[in-house]
Design a protein around this motif. Structure first.
Motif, PDB file in Angstrom:
ATOM      1  N   LYS A 125      36.893 105.650  46.503  1.00  0.00           N
ATOM      2  CA  LYS A 125      36.608 104.201  46.459  1.00  0.00           C
ATOM      3  C   LYS A 125      37.816 103.440  46.993  1.00  0.00           C
ATOM      4  O   LYS A 125      38.945 103.914  46.932  1.00  0.00           O
ATOM      5  CB  LYS A 125      36.299 103.766  45.036  1.00  0.00           C
ATOM      6  CG  LYS A 125      35.141 104.549  44.437  1.00  0.00           C
ATOM      7  CD  LYS A 125      34.247 103.697  43.581  1.00  0.00           C
ATOM      8  CE  LYS A 125      32.998 104.458  43.192  1.00  0.00           C
ATOM      9  NZ  LYS A 125      32.400 103.985  41.971  1.00  0.00           N
ATOM     10  N   GLY A 126      37.563 102.220  47.510  1.00  0.00           N
ATOM     11  CA  GLY A 126      38.660 101.437  48.086  1.00  0.00           C
ATOM     12  C   GLY A 126      38.808 100.109  47.382  1.00  0.00           C
ATOM     13  O   GLY A 126      37.832  99.549  46.884  1.00  0.00           O
ATOM     14  N   GLY A 127      40.039  99.596  47.337  1.00  0.00           N
ATOM     15  CA  GLY A 127      40.298  98.258  46.795  1.00  0.00           C
ATOM     16  C   GLY A 127      39.935  98.131  45.331  1.00  0.00           C
ATOM     17  O   GLY A 127      39.733  99.125  44.630  1.00  0.00           O
ATOM     18  N   ASP A 128      39.826  96.900  44.854  1.00  0.00           N
ATOM     19  CA  ASP A 128      39.543  96.658  43.436  1.00  0.00           C
ATOM     20  C   ASP A 128      38.032  96.581  43.181  1.00  0.00           C
ATOM     21  O   ASP A 128      37.589  96.706  42.054  1.00  0.00           O
ATOM     22  CB  ASP A 128      40.184  95.327  42.978  1.00  0.00           C
ATOM     23  CG  ASP A 128      41.656  95.268  43.371  1.00  0.00           C
ATOM     24  OD1 ASP A 128      42.284  96.338  43.353  1.00  0.00           O
ATOM     25  OD2 ASP A 128      42.145  94.165  43.709  1.00  0.00           O
TER      26      ASP A 128
ATOM     27  N   THR B  94      40.609 115.584  56.584  1.00  0.00           N
ATOM     28  CA  THR B  94      39.421 115.598  55.735  1.00  0.00           C
ATOM     29  C   THR B  94      39.470 114.463  54.711  1.00  0.00           C
ATOM     30  O   THR B  94      40.520 114.212  54.119  1.00  0.00           O
ATOM     31  CB  THR B  94      39.315 116.956  54.998  1.00  0.00           C
ATOM     32  OG1 THR B  94      39.371 117.989  55.976  1.00  0.00           O
ATOM     33  CG2 THR B  94      38.002 117.082  54.254  1.00  0.00           C
ATOM     34  N   VAL B  95      38.326 113.788  54.524  1.00  0.00           N
ATOM     35  CA  VAL B  95      38.223 112.739  53.508  1.00  0.00           C
ATOM     36  C   VAL B  95      37.041 113.045  52.590  1.00  0.00           C
ATOM     37  O   VAL B  95      36.090 113.709  52.994  1.00  0.00           O
ATOM     38  CB  VAL B  95      38.031 111.332  54.141  1.00  0.00           C
ATOM     39  CG1 VAL B  95      39.260 110.924  54.922  1.00  0.00           C
ATOM     40  CG2 VAL B  95      36.783 111.262  55.016  1.00  0.00           C
ATOM     41  N   ASP B  96      37.152 112.550  51.356  1.00  0.00           N
ATOM     42  CA  ASP B  96      36.083 112.710  50.376  1.00  0.00           C
ATOM     43  C   ASP B  96      35.314 111.389  50.335  1.00  0.00           C
ATOM     44  O   ASP B  96      35.899 110.341  50.043  1.00  0.00           O
ATOM     45  CB  ASP B  96      36.713 113.013  49.012  1.00  0.00           C
ATOM     46  CG  ASP B  96      35.675 113.257  47.928  1.00  0.00           C
ATOM     47  OD1 ASP B  96      34.473 113.001  48.197  1.00  0.00           O
ATOM     48  OD2 ASP B  96      36.056 113.676  46.828  1.00  0.00           O
ATOM     49  N   LEU B  97      34.020 111.418  50.629  1.00  0.00           N
ATOM     50  CA  LEU B  97      33.244 110.173  50.656  1.00  0.00           C
ATOM     51  C   LEU B  97      33.006 109.591  49.260  1.00  0.00           C
ATOM     52  O   LEU B  97      32.445 108.505  49.126  1.00  0.00           O
ATOM     53  CB  LEU B  97      31.899 110.372  51.380  1.00  0.00           C
ATOM     54  CG  LEU B  97      31.968 110.731  52.869  1.00  0.00           C
ATOM     55  CD1 LEU B  97      30.601 110.608  53.517  1.00  0.00           C
ATOM     56  CD2 LEU B  97      32.973 109.878  53.638  1.00  0.00           C
TER      57      LEU B  97
ATOM     58  N   PHE C 123      32.615 102.170  47.715  1.00  0.00           N
ATOM     59  CA  PHE C 123      33.024 103.387  48.423  1.00  0.00           C
ATOM     60  C   PHE C 123      33.727 102.995  49.715  1.00  0.00           C
ATOM     61  O   PHE C 123      33.302 102.079  50.418  1.00  0.00           O
ATOM     62  CB  PHE C 123      31.810 104.267  48.723  1.00  0.00           C
ATOM     63  CG  PHE C 123      31.238 104.913  47.492  1.00  0.00           C
ATOM     64  CD1 PHE C 123      31.949 105.912  46.838  1.00  0.00           C
ATOM     65  CD2 PHE C 123      30.012 104.504  46.985  1.00  0.00           C
ATOM     66  CE1 PHE C 123      31.429 106.508  45.685  1.00  0.00           C
ATOM     67  CE2 PHE C 123      29.498 105.097  45.834  1.00  0.00           C
ATOM     68  CZ  PHE C 123      30.211 106.097  45.191  1.00  0.00           C
ATOM     69  N   LYS C 124      34.805 103.740  50.006  1.00  0.00           N
ATOM     70  CA  LYS C 124      35.611 103.438  51.191  1.00  0.00           C
ATOM     71  C   LYS C 124      34.812 103.715  52.480  1.00  0.00           C
ATOM     72  O   LYS C 124      34.935 103.002  53.455  1.00  0.00           O
ATOM     73  CB  LYS C 124      36.845 104.351  51.149  1.00  0.00           C
ATOM     74  CG  LYS C 124      38.134 103.657  51.532  1.00  0.00           C
ATOM     75  CD  LYS C 124      39.308 104.563  51.196  1.00  0.00           C
ATOM     76  CE  LYS C 124      40.582 104.029  51.809  1.00  0.00           C
ATOM     77  NZ  LYS C 124      41.705 104.903  51.450  1.00  0.00           N
ATOM     78  N   ARG C 125      34.042 104.804  52.442  1.00  0.00           N
ATOM     79  CA  ARG C 125      33.264 105.199  53.628  1.00  0.00           C
ATOM     80  C   ARG C 125      31.895 105.700  53.205  1.00  0.00           C
ATOM     81  O   ARG C 125      31.765 106.374  52.201  1.00  0.00           O
ATOM     82  CB  ARG C 125      33.965 106.333  54.394  1.00  0.00           C
ATOM     83  CG  ARG C 125      35.354 106.046  54.896  1.00  0.00           C
ATOM     84  CD  ARG C 125      35.960 107.328  55.460  1.00  0.00           C
ATOM     85  NE  ARG C 125      37.234 107.097  56.111  1.00  0.00           N
ATOM     86  CZ  ARG C 125      38.410 107.181  55.491  1.00  0.00           C
ATOM     87  NH1 ARG C 125      38.462 107.483  54.192  1.00  0.00           N
ATOM     88  NH2 ARG C 125      39.532 106.987  56.157  1.00  0.00           N
ATOM     89  N   THR C 126      30.897 105.417  54.031  1.00  0.00           N
ATOM     90  CA  THR C 126      29.526 105.875  53.768  1.00  0.00           C
ATOM     91  C   THR C 126      28.907 106.331  55.086  1.00  0.00           C
ATOM     92  O   THR C 126      29.196 105.743  56.135  1.00  0.00           O
ATOM     93  CB  THR C 126      28.689 104.713  53.166  1.00  0.00           C
ATOM     94  OG1 THR C 126      29.277 104.338  51.921  1.00  0.00           O
ATOM     95  CG2 THR C 126      27.244 105.105  52.928  1.00  0.00           C
TER      96      THR C 126
END
Length: 263
Positions: free
Chosen positions: A251-254, A245-248, A258-261
């Motif tokens: 956030k990713g990187g600097d 499970t992931v939470d949308l 958002f990491k995924r959408t």
């Protein structure tokens, strides 16, 4: 979410304890399996929305009994009309439109069904613009239970497979309800319904911009477009060895993106 489920399950247990409700429900199951399943779904969704609206236990029980029995009058509609694959004739549709009144007759004969519960049965096909049936009520002439049941009855019907049409995906169902808010339903209650269900309700299959594919696991009430998703596929060809499970909202990187959408 678990707390809501627990409350709803307790409510359903107490509704099933109502002998009159149980007897009518058993008769529906014997008459038409789809109507039986639909009745239970409508009951669960009405209670979930009622819980979201902070209804008292007593009010939830009254609405739940009405929701569970809202279609018992369909036992008086001949099965060949109820499950007709093609378009209904005007005469057949006029017969179907009588089912809220038939339901009321059944409930009036059953002892122990509260009057407020009967509102669900009588008003779930009324529409905010006055174009519903059986009475053509408009706006707030329709009671609170009737307004809630109207939204949920349509949502469950369009997201289920029927002999005459295929189900539409859950998020499409939400979109259609949202479109109906302008004409058919209470706009305020539709907004609450979407907050409660999420734009992508739990169980919706989603494709992410990462090419991953998963199933919506839990709604995020603060950000309806960013639920928790259980990922199953890395891409359209590769399955993850173990779903996770992931939470949308993550956030990713600097860059703070958002990491995924959801695509």
């Amino acid at each position: 979410s678990d707390r809501v489920k627990r409350v709803v399950n307790n409510m359903i247990d107490s509704i099933f304890a109502n002998q009159a409700a149980l007897a009518s429900l058993t008769r529906i199951k014997d008459y038409d399996e789809y109507t039986f399943v639909h009745s239970i779904n409508v009951c669960i969704l009405c209670l979930t929305l009622g819980r979201h609206l902070n209804f008292s236990r007593e009010v939830l029980e009254q609405m739940g009994i009405g929701a569970l029995l809202h279609d018992v009058g369909k036992m008086r509609i001949p099965p060949h009309i109820l499950n007709k694959p093609g378009r209904l004739t005007e005469e057949e549709f006029n017969e179907v439109k009588k089912h809220p009144l038939y339901t009321l007759e059944v409930l009036d004969k059953s002892h122990g069904i509260p009057d407020s519960s009967k509102q669900v049965a009588l008003q779930h096909h009324e529409r905010f613009n006055g174009r519903g049936y059986p009475r053509g009520l408009r706006g707030d002439e329709i009671g609170r239970f009737g307004q809630i049941a109207a939204i949920i009855d349509v949502y469950d019907a369009i997201t289920a497979d029927r002999v005459y049409k295929k189900a539409i995906p859950l998020h499409e169902g939400i979109r259609m309800i949202y479109q109906g808010a302008k004409e058919d339903f209470s706009q305020l209650l539709v907004e609450h319904f979407i907050q409660c269900m999420g734009i992508y309700p739990a169980g919706t299959l989603v494709l992410l911009d990462s090419e991953e594919i998963g199933i919506v696991f839990a709604v995020n009430p603060e950000k309806l477009l960013r639920p928790n998703v259980m990922l199953i596929y890395r891409d359209s060809k590769t399955r993850y060895p173990q779903p996770f499970t992931v939470d949308l909202m993550e956030k990713g990187g600097d860059g703070g993106f958002f990491k995924r959408t959801i695509v």
